[in-house]
Design a protein around this motif. Structure first.
Motif, PDB file in Angstrom:
ATOM      1  N   LEU A  37      74.287  -2.695  30.589  1.00  0.00           N
ATOM      2  CA  LEU A  37      72.968  -2.866  30.209  1.00  0.00           C
ATOM      3  C   LEU A  37      72.934  -4.120  29.120  1.00  0.00           C
ATOM      4  CD1 LEU A  37      72.143   0.802  29.211  1.00  0.00           C
ATOM      5  CD2 LEU A  37      71.655  -0.398  31.193  1.00  0.00           C
ATOM      6  N   SER A  71      69.974  -6.884  36.333  1.00  0.00           N
ATOM      7  CA  SER A  71      68.415  -6.637  36.303  1.00  0.00           C
ATOM      8  C   SER A  71      67.747  -7.757  36.905  1.00  0.00           C
ATOM      9  CB  SER A  71      67.845  -6.513  34.921  1.00  0.00           C
ATOM     10  OG  SER A  71      66.407  -6.429  34.875  1.00  0.00           O
ATOM     11  N   THR A  75      67.695  -8.825  30.056  1.00  0.00           N
ATOM     12  CA  THR A  75      68.200  -7.669  29.706  1.00  0.00           C
ATOM     13  C   THR A  75      67.717  -7.356  28.214  1.00  0.00           C
ATOM     14  OG1 THR A  75      70.162  -8.688  28.678  1.00  0.00           O
ATOM     15  CG2 THR A  75      70.518  -8.004  30.649  1.00  0.00           C
ATOM     16  N   HIS A 317      70.041   0.556  36.738  1.00  0.00           N
ATOM     17  CA  HIS A 317      69.587  -0.409  35.674  1.00  0.00           C
ATOM     18  C   HIS A 317      68.150  -0.620  36.036  1.00  0.00           C
ATOM     19  CE1 HIS A 317      73.915  -1.110  36.713  1.00  0.00           C
ATOM     20  NE2 HIS A 317      73.816  -1.205  35.534  1.00  0.00           N
ATOM     21  N   ASN A 323      63.247  -3.453  30.152  1.00  0.00           N
ATOM     22  CA  ASN A 323      64.063  -4.088  29.323  1.00  0.00           C
ATOM     23  C   ASN A 323      63.374  -4.775  27.901  1.00  0.00           C
ATOM     24  OD1 ASN A 323      66.202  -3.078  30.918  1.00  0.00           O
ATOM     25  ND2 ASN A 323      66.244  -5.169  31.758  1.00  0.00           N
TER      26      ASN A 323
END
Length: 366
Positions: A37, A71, A75, A317, A323
């Motif tokens: 992450l 991603s 992030t 994700h 995010n």
């Protein structure tokens, strides 16, 4: 006339000082520990399946180039970096060079966990223990680049730590590769994890960290990878996984309180999940990209068109927009129940020690 000119000159100088102050970051440096992450490319050169240095990852990142971030774009730690006022994103440990380390380093590694064996079936990864060792190396280098200010600034830096998801996804709830679920009940495993995590966070403190935001785990049982793997038995998510994760979060809050009460000058804070990012129209039951058997994206340039309307980019994700929302909630929490005791904005703006008591956690002078 000369008096007026003098006043104008002073005003211009003061305005210039204000502008310069605006451009300065809100903290001296930012150090990042975590898993996929937060990973910004530390896994790129490792022998592992847990890497994201290929398209479609990074499609919406500046330049449209895959960097190793899991991603389509930023992030959550990238957005925190922006909110802190840094002009550049914090570099990964694998590529950080020279005086770059004075502004911070990102140690995060995909598939990494609190336990050293977590994620080993996927290949190489940098566990929390190894990330702490890397940070010690960075501190030694600070002595070379900034003998006085480098070490003094460590107490003024922000540290974020997000660990634990893989200890469930790629350990406890992966019995084909790990025995932990047959050795421990969910309660015992949460206790085991948080006890080890407390030792690691204490090591971070002894390496100079004071302002530390420790992120709790999200609803791991609602990730597409876990839903596809386990099924939901009529529920929206995999309830047994969310139950186990909740036990971990509850114990982690206790760890934060304990560290604050026992370590002089400690400013640990727990950042919980900001809640659902689903507006009612977002796609929650499908990833934006086509996924492999391990639920990472297949290497391809074909993805969903409306990425801002998807929660998940791959099977685990989230998309850049999710995010960003998570980072902004952590930085300035609209709901005080999501943080304990404070959000990141408050954390970096106070020099007071956090003291826990049985009923609540307060902030008082040391």
């Amino acid at each position: 006339m000369r008096g007026i000119l003098a006043v104008i000159v002073v005003m211009i100088v003061l305005m210039g000082m204000v502008e310069c102050k605006k451009e300065e970051a809100k903290v001296a440096c930012y150090y990042i520990f975590g898993d996929s992450l937060s990973d910004a490319g530390n896994n790129n050169q490792l022998n592992t399946l847990a890497k994201a240095n290929y398209p479609p990852y990074g499609l919406d990142f500046p330049g449209g180039v895959p960097t190793g971030r899991f991603s389509n774009g930023l992030t959550f730690v990238d957005r925190i970096t922006e909110l802190l006022g840094f002009k550049e994103y914090i570099p990964p440990y694998s590529t950080a060079k020279g005086k770059q380390i004075l502004k911070g380093v990102n140690y995060a590694s995909g598939a990494a966990g609190i336990r050293s064996e977590t994620g080993q079936h996927l290949g190489e990864r940098i566990s929390m223990d190894e990330q702490l060792k890397n940070h010690a190396v960075t501190i030694a280098k600070l002595l070379w680049y900034a003998p006085l200010t480098g070490l003094l600034n460590l107490k003024k830096c922000l540290y974020t730590v997000n660990m634990g998801s893989n200890d469930y996804i790629n350990n406890y709830f992966n019995p084909d590769h790990y025995s932990s679920s047959s050795l421990y009940t969910p309660e015992e495993y949460a206790e085991l994890l948080t006890t080890q995590y407390a030792v690691q966070l204490k090591k971070l403190y002894y390496l100079g960290a004071r302002k530390v935001a420790v992120f709790g785990l999200g609803l791991v049982g609602c990730s597409l990878g876990e839903i596809y793997s386990f099924g939901t038995n009529g529920s929206l998510c995999v309830d047994k996984i969310n139950y186990a994760v909740q036990l971990f979060n509850e114990k982690l809050i206790g760890v934060v309180d304990d560290l604050n009460s026992k370590l002089s000058g400690a400013q640990f804070t727990f950042i919980g999940s900001g809640g659902s990012s689903d507006t009612g129209t977002a796609v929650v039951n499908a990833p934006c990209c086509k996924v492999r058997e391990d639920f990472q994206c297949v290497e391809s340039n074909t993805v969903c068109e409306d990425r801002n309307n998807y929660i998940f980019f791959d099977g685990y994700h989230t998309t850049e927009l999710v995010n960003i929302l998570a980072a902004e909630t952590a930085y300035s929490a609209p709901n005080s129940n999501a943080v304990h005791p404070v959000d990141i904005k408050t954390l970096i703006s106070t020099n007071k020690h956090f003291i826990a008591n049985p009923s609540s956690t307060s902030v008082s002078s040391e």
